[in-house]
Design an enzyme around this catalytic site. Structure first.
Site, short mmCIF file in Angstrom:
data_model
loop_
_atom_site.label_atom_id
_atom_site.label_comp_id
_atom_site.label_asym_id
_atom_site.label_seq_id
_atom_site.Cartn_x
_atom_site.Cartn_y
_atom_site.Cartn_z
N GLU A 150 1.18 -0.65 -5.22
CA GLU A 150 0.22 0.42 -5.49
C GLU A 150 1.06 1.71 -5.52
O GLU A 150 1.30 2.34 -4.49
CB GLU A 150 -0.86 0.51 -4.40
CG GLU A 150 -1.93 1.53 -4.73
CD GLU A 150 -2.38 2.36 -3.55
OE1 GLU A 150 -3.34 3.14 -3.72
OE2 GLU A 150 -1.79 2.27 -2.46
N ASP B 81 0.82 -1.20 0.00
CA ASP B 81 0.00 0.00 0.00
C ASP B 81 0.86 1.26 0.00
O ASP B 81 1.90 1.31 0.67
CB ASP B 81 -0.90 -0.02 1.24
CG ASP B 81 -1.85 1.16 1.29
OD1 ASP B 81 -2.68 1.28 0.39
OD2 ASP B 81 -1.76 1.95 2.25
#
Length: 641
Positions: free
Chosen positions: A375, A322
């Site tokens: 990401e 993330d």
């Protein structure tokens, strides 16, 4: 089990291996979670638990537990020379007992801290760890694990991810908190995903977190699976069942930041230990969290060991990292004067970059075939390129540009789409710069963004047709696929983590039709090598015509060396286009393998009667052409026989 307050035995000194201490200091102890934390131990005084915690600036550390009335100082740990570690052995301590560390901090005052290496925790809102062990589960996925090692990275395979927030996928009742357990998910989620044809489940963070609304992205215990859904062994069972059903498991992982809760990692021994002391480096202004100090070997080891822990102890098949951009840029979301340049005067966080490279190298070395997914929302070059070429070493990168452009295009009324066709075609200029995943994730259907179908213009029929067209375009476009739960049947309301999905919609034919289309797209994606074998290579894609702005139609080929090509035609308007000429090279019959306007999917059944014969006349630079009927707001796909 003893009654609370009855365990008065002292905490005895316990030796730690010199090699363990050395590797920890170097930041290279891959099994660190078996050294620090709480672990079963047998000593001359009998069986119990051994405790160890890194707190180099603490004045003292003791174990406080439901067995000593949470009283600091009764069972004090002992400093381990030249390591910053405090350790001790408590005879008679049993599995399941709750504990914390009472840390007398550098400048005075005692703070109760959660064990950074806790393997299991009590149910929120409590934050105490439970004494647990690592070796109480017998795996049954040897065939899957062997095949993963043998195949290697799935770069040229059909890969589609179903993203799941397990706390809101389904509930047992209408009462909040009646979550499906890990075992319930094994019985329901796994067959559902297998039936739809997805190859992987991507779980939003499953590491323990105190606040439901954080969705797990503010992690409290990095080594403890959340107790909301069961025990660590039950999570292992869920992953085991996934593997036995041919489904891989990806976990979201959050090494970019951690919460400021007083019981957590922050200011653990009264100093910036896991985080930088300077807020310009150690705090995230947007999220109100601390940023890990990637320069410190012990902190780097904490993160590397945690990543390896999920692979080794839970057999996961990949991590999705993330907020990578927030890690690799020192000025991420900061104004001038709010950040400190690196030693070369730049904005790149060199320590974080090196952490990513080492992480990906070690994971790929230890677990062949496992995926590392970034990401990363900027234009940083080489995110999914090997470390030895200067890349970050990830297997895949989320294609955020494709997602933003495509959603913006689909939100426009079809009458205006001809003026914005470049939003569709632009992605092909960079589609092969990285190993991309096309993400339609939870971030796009929450925080006021509305459900996927609510982004589509027109009346209800047109919205459903646009949704089917969007999904077909996503599956046809080069790149692996990721779809958030609920999008596969066209949920109308925005996703809310405190509500289950609207499964009642599956009683309606139009919504069942969207689900049937997803199943069909996954099947075509898998059965036709041209749809996946060259996802990361220009040779797997060819434009047929990208210039018909007036009709808002685009056509292209997906190709591979080992299978017949697949021709896709997209009509982004509600007008049926008959006798639409599309050039081709191969003569003969072209079978229609996808038509999103099929009645099976909720459409009007306009189409080509199952296929068309190629016309022998030349069309532009093509030796033959197909005369097609393009249904309204629909995609059709053909392959030659």
């Amino acid at each position: 089990m003893r009654q609370a307050g009855k365990n008065k035995l002292p905490c005895l000194p316990v030796a730690l291996g010199e090699l363990d201490i050395f590797l920890f200091g170097q930041g290279k102890h891959w099994d660190l979670y078996r050294v620090l934390g709480a672990h079963p131990h047998d000593g001359p005084e009998g069986s119990g638990y051994r405790f160890a915690v890194w707190a180099p600036n603490a004045r003292s550390v003791s174990v406080v537990t439901d067995q000593n009335d949470w009283t600091p100082g009764r069972q004090s740990l002992h400093p381990v020379a030249a390591s910053g570690i405090w350790a001790g052995f408590i005879p008679g301590f049993e599995k399941g007992w709750l504990y914390k560390f009472a840390v007398e901090q550098k400048h005075g005052g005692i703070v109760e801290k959660a064990d950074p290496f806790a393997l299991c925790t009590e149910m929120r809102p409590g934050i105490a760890a439970r004494a647990w062990d690592l070796d109480s589960y017998a795996w049954n996925d040897a065939a899957w694990m062997a095949e993963r090692r043998e195949k290697g990275l799935p770069l040229n395979e059909a890969v589609s991810f179903y993203e799941v927030h397990p706390g809101s996928w389904r509930w047992k009742s209408a009462e909040y908190g009646s979550f499906y357990s890990y075992r319930d998910l094994a019985e329901t989620l796994v067959p559902y995903v297998r039936d739809l044809g997805f190859t992987h489940i991507e779980f939003m963070p499953l590491a323990e977190h105190p606040l439901d609304e954080s969705w797990g992205y503010q992690t409290g215990h990095y080594f403890a699976p959340t107790s909301r859904f069961g025990t660590p062994e039950e999570l292992r069972y869920l992953i085991d069942v996934c593997h036995q059903n041919g489904i891989g498991v990806i976990l979201d992982w959050v090494p970019a930041h951690f919460p400021k809760d007083t019981w957590g990692l922050g200011r653990f021994d009264g100093t910036g230990l896991f985080e930088h002391e300077d807020p310009r480096q150690g705090e995230h202004p947007d999220w109100g969290t601390y940023v890990f100090n990637y320069d410190r070997h012990e902190v780097k080891n904490f993160l590397l060991a945690n990543a390896l822990y999920w692979f080794k102890e839970f057999h996961i098949d990949g991590l999705r990292i993330d907020a990578v951009a927030s890690m690799i840029y020192l000025d991420y979301s900061r104004e001038e004067g709010q950040w400190i340049p690196n030693q070369y005067g730049g904005k790149e966080n060199i320590a974080a970059i090196e952490l990513m490279r080492e992480l990906n190298t070690v994971v790929h070395d230890h677990f062949p075939g496992a995926c590392m997914i970034a990401e990363e929302s900027t234009s940083w070059a080489g995110v999914s390129r090997p470390v030895y070429t200067g890349g970050l070493g990830f297997t895949f990168k989320w294609n955020m540009g494709w997602m933003n452009d495509t959603l913006d295009y689909f939100s426009k009324d079809p009458i205006y789409r001809g003026f914005h066709q470049n939003q569709l075609t632009f992605s092909m200029l960079y589609a092969f710069h990285e190993n991309f995943i096309l993400p339609l994730s939870h971030d796009e259907v929450t925080h006021g963004k509305g459900a996927l179908i609510s982004k589509m213009p027109g009346d209800q029929w047109q919205q459903m047709a646009n949704l089917r067209l969007f999904l077909a375009y996503m599956w046809a476009h080069p790149g692996k696929k990721l779809l958030f739960m609920g999008c596969e049947f066209g949920q109308w309301k925005e996703w809310n983590s405190r509500e289950p999905l609207d499964w009642v919609l599956m009683d309606f034919p139009s919504h069942r039709g969207v689900s049937e289309l997803v199943r069909a797209l996954n099947r075509v994606h898998k059965d036709h090598p041209s749809m996946h074998a060259k996802d990361n290579d220009w040779t797997g894609f060819e434009w047929v015509d990208l210039s018909d702005y007036a009709a808002s139609v685009i056509t292209f080929l997906r190709k591979s060396p080992t299978g017949a090509p697949v021709l896709w035609a997209f009509n982004f308007t509600p007008i049926v286009r008959e006798s639409y000429a599309v050039g081709c090279r191969i003569p003969g019959y072209w079978r229609e393998i996808v038509n999103t306007d099929s009645a099976l999917f909720g459409g009007t059944n306009a189409g080509n009667g199952g296929g068309v014969m190629a016309q022998s006349a030349a069309y532009g630079n093509w030796p033959h052409y197909l005369s097609l009927t393009l249904p309204p707001l629909a995609a059709v796909a053909f392959t030659p026989e």
